[in-house]
Design a protein around this motif. Sequence first.
Motif, short mmCIF file in Angstrom:
data_model
loop_
_atom_site.label_atom_id
_atom_site.label_comp_id
_atom_site.label_asym_id
_atom_site.label_seq_id
_atom_site.Cartn_x
_atom_site.Cartn_y
_atom_site.Cartn_z
N ALA A 56 0.82 -1.21 0.00
CA ALA A 56 0.00 0.00 0.00
C ALA A 56 0.86 1.26 0.00
O ALA A 56 0.41 2.33 -0.46
CB ALA A 56 -0.94 0.01 1.21
N GLY A 57 2.09 1.16 0.47
CA GLY A 57 2.98 2.31 0.52
C GLY A 57 3.38 2.84 -0.84
O GLY A 57 3.90 3.96 -0.95
N MET A 58 3.13 2.07 -1.92
CA MET A 58 3.46 2.56 -3.27
C MET A 58 2.69 3.82 -3.62
O MET A 58 3.15 4.60 -4.46
CB MET A 58 3.17 1.48 -4.31
N THR A 59 1.53 4.06 -3.00
CA THR A 59 0.74 5.25 -3.34
C THR A 59 1.43 6.53 -2.89
O THR A 59 1.04 7.62 -3.32
CB THR A 59 -0.65 5.17 -2.69
N ARG A 60 2.47 6.45 -2.06
CA ARG A 60 3.22 7.63 -1.63
C ARG A 60 4.37 7.96 -2.58
O ARG A 60 5.01 9.00 -2.45
CB ARG A 60 3.79 7.45 -0.22
N LEU A 61 4.66 7.05 -3.50
CA LEU A 61 5.80 7.24 -4.41
C LEU A 61 5.35 7.89 -5.70
O LEU A 61 4.42 7.43 -6.35
CB LEU A 61 6.46 5.89 -4.70
N LYS A 62 6.02 8.94 -6.10
CA LYS A 62 5.68 9.66 -7.32
C LYS A 62 6.48 9.12 -8.51
O LYS A 62 7.67 8.80 -8.38
CB LYS A 62 5.95 11.16 -7.16
N GLY A 63 5.84 9.02 -9.65
CA GLY A 63 6.52 8.58 -10.86
C GLY A 63 6.90 7.12 -10.82
O GLY A 63 6.20 6.28 -10.25
N ASN A 64 8.05 6.80 -11.43
CA ASN A 64 8.56 5.44 -11.45
C ASN A 64 9.75 5.34 -10.51
O ASN A 64 10.63 6.22 -10.50
CB ASN A 64 9.00 5.06 -12.87
N ASN A 65 9.80 4.28 -9.73
CA ASN A 65 10.84 4.14 -8.73
C ASN A 65 11.48 2.75 -8.82
O ASN A 65 10.78 1.74 -8.92
CB ASN A 65 10.27 4.32 -7.32
N LEU A 66 12.80 2.75 -8.76
CA LEU A 66 13.57 1.50 -8.83
C LEU A 66 14.49 1.42 -7.61
O LEU A 66 15.19 2.38 -7.29
CB LEU A 66 14.41 1.47 -10.11
N THR A 67 14.47 0.28 -6.94
CA THR A 67 15.39 0.01 -5.83
C THR A 67 16.12 -1.29 -6.12
O THR A 67 15.48 -2.32 -6.37
CB THR A 67 14.66 -0.10 -4.49
N MET A 68 17.45 -1.25 -6.08
CA MET A 68 18.27 -2.45 -6.23
C MET A 68 19.16 -2.58 -5.00
O MET A 68 19.73 -1.59 -4.53
CB MET A 68 19.13 -2.35 -7.50
N ALA A 69 19.26 -3.79 -4.46
CA ALA A 69 19.99 -3.98 -3.21
C ALA A 69 20.83 -5.25 -3.26
O ALA A 69 20.44 -6.25 -3.86
CB ALA A 69 19.01 -4.05 -2.03
N GLY A 70 21.98 -5.19 -2.59
CA GLY A 70 22.83 -6.35 -2.42
C GLY A 70 23.12 -6.55 -0.94
O GLY A 70 23.18 -5.58 -0.16
N GLN A 71 23.30 -7.79 -0.54
CA GLN A 71 23.48 -8.09 0.88
C GLN A 71 24.45 -9.25 1.06
O GLN A 71 24.41 -10.23 0.32
CB GLN A 71 22.13 -8.44 1.50
N ALA A 72 25.32 -9.14 2.05
CA ALA A 72 26.19 -10.24 2.45
C ALA A 72 25.89 -10.56 3.91
O ALA A 72 25.91 -9.67 4.76
CB ALA A 72 27.66 -9.87 2.28
N LEU A 73 25.58 -11.81 4.18
CA LEU A 73 25.29 -12.26 5.53
C LEU A 73 26.43 -13.15 6.01
O LEU A 73 26.92 -14.01 5.26
CB LEU A 73 23.99 -13.05 5.57
#
Length: 395
Positions: A56-73
């Motif tokens: 539901a939080g997508m309604t707060r984002l304007k336009g197009n949004n991209l998130t890319m993430a990397g993780q080392a555990l």
Amino acid sequence: MKKSLLTGFTISLLYCPFTQASGLYLYEVGTEDVGLAGAGQAARAQDAATIVSNPAGMTRLKGNNLTMAGQALYGDVNYSLDNGGKSPGNVVGWFPGASTFYSHQVDDRLSVGAGLYGNYGLGLHFGDWAGSQLIKDSTLLALTFQPVVAYKINDHWSVGGGPGINYGLFSLNRSTDNGDQKTDDHDWALNGKLGILYELDKDTRFGLTYTSKTQYHFDVKTDVILNRLPGSPTYSLPLSAAVNTPQQLMLSAYYQLSAQWAVLGDLGWQDWSEYSTSETSVAGQSAQSQQRLQDTYHVAAGVQYQATDDLRLNTGVAFDSSFYKNQSDTSLTMPSGDAWRWGVGANYQLDPQSSLGTAFEYMKMESSTVQNAALGGTYDDPALYFFTINYNYRF
């Protein structure tokens, strides 16, 4: 299909998205939430990663949004046998992860998006220990594709949700009298996610997310005769709790105190008691009591500090209760206990369209004891360390 013994160990360590902790339902998928120890995850909605924590939080984002993430555990999870036999030591070590999220604003009310992430998975190395006939080496890789849609009902209320399409690949290596024996299997599983976002005003919002359970079935033999131990006992593992991840609820809050400071919080619940009748048996005799599991609860608090126009700092702490009623009666394949998380992170605005973030989180779990005549022992103060980097772009 029969369910894999190692899948239980792995899911107990790495399932999440969100998490997630004494199950372990891990929340860590490489995003900015890691620096907050997950605090406010269902209400923050500051980037496309809200797809995994509250669609539901997508309604707060304007336009197009991209998130890319990397993780080392890095997992420091040492198992020591009580009977003086050869112990495996640290069974986790390093394990990588990555995620990608994309949201598109169709109009002022409607948004759509999708997430692709590894919400759990682990490579385990028990090596040549006393129980190498049970497990020696293994790898569990999982990938989730989650299409979502969100709709802004009015200035205060938004809803969102979608299915999770999950693919798991499992590999297990055991020792036999004729050499190592390797088994591979894969499976598809479906679950669902539904989120609600309530914005009281421009500074205050609350989020509630429901995630249904996910169930994998891997066709791997679960009964093993440990003929290298006295009496050649047959070892059989609990499977229901081992391979099923329970439904959960997450309630989060976000409050902007000033132009620089914001506070965030969580309350969560996971339905682990559904699997409380699982038990381990050795030589046909119950080695662990039934009704061993209980529901788990999660609390978290975090703060964000806008140090400059371009730099945002994060920190948070979280606690998750153990799904075991008694830490002296736990499972070899599901080491868990009360868990504390501490996170720190930063996000830097590179330009008006893009930002770069990094975070570190330390998770400390309560020790657990396995009551088992053949392979009984202790997981002494297990800990997980998360190192993440993420990139956000708006266009």
